[in-house]
Design an enzyme around this catalytic site. Sequence first.
Site, PDB file in Angstrom:
ATOM      1  N   GLY A  14       1.001  -1.216  -0.026  1.00  0.00           N
ATOM      2  CA  GLY A  14       0.012  -0.033  -0.038  1.00  0.00           C
ATOM      3  C   GLY A  14       0.962   1.318  -0.029  1.00  0.00           C
ATOM      4  N   THR A  16       2.008   5.185  -0.088  1.00  0.00           N
ATOM      5  CA  THR A  16       1.799   6.367  -1.395  1.00  0.00           C
ATOM      6  C   THR A  16       1.648   5.565  -2.549  1.00  0.00           C
ATOM      7  OG1 THR A  16       2.758   8.049  -0.086  1.00  0.00           O
ATOM      8  CG2 THR A  16       2.594   8.381  -2.203  1.00  0.00           C
ATOM      9  N   ALA A  17       2.770   4.874  -3.016  1.00  0.00           N
ATOM     10  CA  ALA A  17       2.809   4.187  -4.369  1.00  0.00           C
ATOM     11  C   ALA A  17       1.592   3.022  -4.771  1.00  0.00           C
ATOM     12  CB  ALA A  17       3.895   3.287  -4.412  1.00  0.00           C
ATOM     13  N   SER A  40      -0.196  -5.209   4.565  1.00  0.00           N
ATOM     14  CA  SER A  40      -0.158  -5.359   6.048  1.00  0.00           C
ATOM     15  C   SER A  40       0.072  -3.896   6.660  1.00  0.00           C
ATOM     16  CB  SER A  40       0.937  -6.146   6.260  1.00  0.00           C
ATOM     17  OG  SER A  40       0.982  -6.593   7.638  1.00  0.00           O
ATOM     18  N   ILE A  43       3.498  -3.646   8.562  1.00  0.00           N
ATOM     19  CA  ILE A  43       4.779  -3.532   7.964  1.00  0.00           C
ATOM     20  C   ILE A  43       4.751  -2.036   7.868  1.00  0.00           C
ATOM     21  CG2 ILE A  43       5.985  -3.593   5.836  1.00  0.00           C
ATOM     22  CD1 ILE A  43       4.544  -6.196   5.055  1.00  0.00           C
ATOM     23  N   GLU A  50       5.980  14.740   2.782  1.00  0.00           N
ATOM     24  CA  GLU A  50       6.735  14.725   1.553  1.00  0.00           C
ATOM     25  C   GLU A  50       6.695  16.304   0.907  1.00  0.00           C
ATOM     26  OE1 GLU A  50       8.107  12.289   0.160  1.00  0.00           O
ATOM     27  OE2 GLU A  50       7.351  10.414   0.979  1.00  0.00           O
ATOM     28  N   LYS A  79       4.240  24.813  -2.176  1.00  0.00           N
ATOM     29  CA  LYS A  79       5.745  25.023  -2.309  1.00  0.00           C
ATOM     30  C   LYS A  79       6.056  25.600  -3.824  1.00  0.00           C
ATOM     31  CE  LYS A  79       9.590  21.654  -3.273  1.00  0.00           C
ATOM     32  NZ  LYS A  79      10.010  19.964  -3.030  1.00  0.00           N
ATOM     33  N   THR A 347      11.750  14.060  -6.051  1.00  0.00           N
ATOM     34  CA  THR A 347      11.391  13.152  -7.093  1.00  0.00           C
ATOM     35  C   THR A 347      10.483  11.944  -6.832  1.00  0.00           C
ATOM     36  OG1 THR A 347      13.548  12.238  -7.344  1.00  0.00           O
ATOM     37  CG2 THR A 347      13.225  14.506  -8.354  1.00  0.00           C
ATOM     38  N   ILE A 349       7.732  10.779  -5.317  1.00  0.00           N
ATOM     39  CA  ILE A 349       6.453  10.498  -5.616  1.00  0.00           C
ATOM     40  C   ILE A 349       6.044  10.825  -7.425  1.00  0.00           C
ATOM     41  CG2 ILE A 349       4.054  11.732  -5.435  1.00  0.00           C
ATOM     42  CD1 ILE A 349       4.625  12.065  -2.567  1.00  0.00           C
TER      43      ILE A 349
END
Length: 506
Positions: A14, A16-17, A40, A43, A50, A79, A347, A349
Amino acid sequence: MTDPRIRNIVIVGGGTAGWMAAAAFAKVLDAGCSIRLVESEEIGTVGVGEGTVPHLKLFNNLLGIDDVEFVRNTQGTFKLGVQFNDWGRLGDSYVHGFGTIGHDVGLLPFHQYWIKARQAGKADEIGAYSLNTVAAPRGRFMPSASDAPPGSPLANVAYAYHFDAGRYARFLRGYAEQRGVRRTEGKVAQTVLRAADGFVEAIVLESGERIEGELFIDCSGFRGLLIEQALHTGYLDFSHWLPCDRALAVACEKVGPPTPYTRSSARPAGWQWRIPLQHRTGNGYVYSSAHVSDDEAATTLLGHLDGAPMGEPRLLRFTTGVRRQAWSRNVVALGLAGGFLEPLESTSIYMIQSGITRLLNLFPRHDFSPVLTERYNAQSRFEYEHIRDFLILHYHATERDDTPFWNQCRMMSIPPPLADNIRLFRDSGRFFRDGEEMFATPSWVQVMLGQRIAPKGYHPLVDQMPDAELAGFMASVSHVVASCVEVMPAHQAFIDRCCTAPAMVA
């Protein structure tokens, strides 16, 4: 007739990616495609807070998520760029701002005219000619103004975000599950490969549940459960050029209005980030374990916080580099499973977003044509290597000789394409973007100048502008930029008016 379409996607991991992939697939692919994500809670994820680059807005637009919704749900701020302190020399400071510098004249970029004017003593520092680099240190922010006149810097403000990565993942999880993505809690105990061709047939969880799929997305982090542990694709190590291999991360209490920029401060064995959110400030020290111990790094980090730490620093170990194949057989690796180039220019994300977009553009049928796989891997390698070179530039182009770490960076050999870029810029201020590489000319120009790479000359066509006109041109651009910044509201005031996050448990 057998349906050739991919109808069963399994995402392993799971964070962000994983949830970015799940959300994008749920939005773009038709409802007949099953999308299942396995993760899980035990984990956990790496995300600590970020910074991003402006491209994320395009991803959110794809999903139909506007700025207000995004920023409120992630305790986000805005930003305009990155402030680099002590990188070229101790005491140096410059801003790598998003967007443009001045405005081009004919075939030539603005900075070519600036070089001549600067050498003649008739121009300010390059940052004076960019809206972002003037507005950021002054704490001003606004998005593009629809009523700004054409050509005004306010008509096209380039910006990115700071946000809580954990909240973003949870937000995207809700988005994806509302659109049919199924989440399964559990740890992968086994990967089953097809005997005939070595493709992944299924994963088996510790519970014993077997989950079959046609296309598997590996978002399992540095472990690379599928792409590496099952398919053994190999890893290209970039640590010769990017020697930092550890990071300590800790949040601290917010002590003032959030700055509309990320701060990157060089330290004796690496650099420290500062990322302001609405409810706290994220901090981290990225360093080389060959040059400083973990305890010393923690002391340095904690000694440079704005406010009281909100816990103990969390240690992350990594090796910069990239998988030799991001797409192997029926597995595509995204995020840390595919590679890592450290967080210097935010870079990570973007690479997830880019990988998702690339996969959708090259989306396979059931036969997994190797033509698509080869193109995906070639484009992925191109992107990683060009971003790698931009990051190396920050380390290598330094005059610092006060610590062994900076001596190593200054003296190390660098990739030939980067050496060519530096040589060309130093000769006459020229830079040529290589195809669709991520960082455009303004980024390279700002960092090379900020790192004290001074051009000896400039393009001869600049001399076609009379000297008196050149001086007036410089003055006009800086005046317009300064005037635009004056009408921009304070960053905190803009957030208070438009997108204050609801009270949440940190």
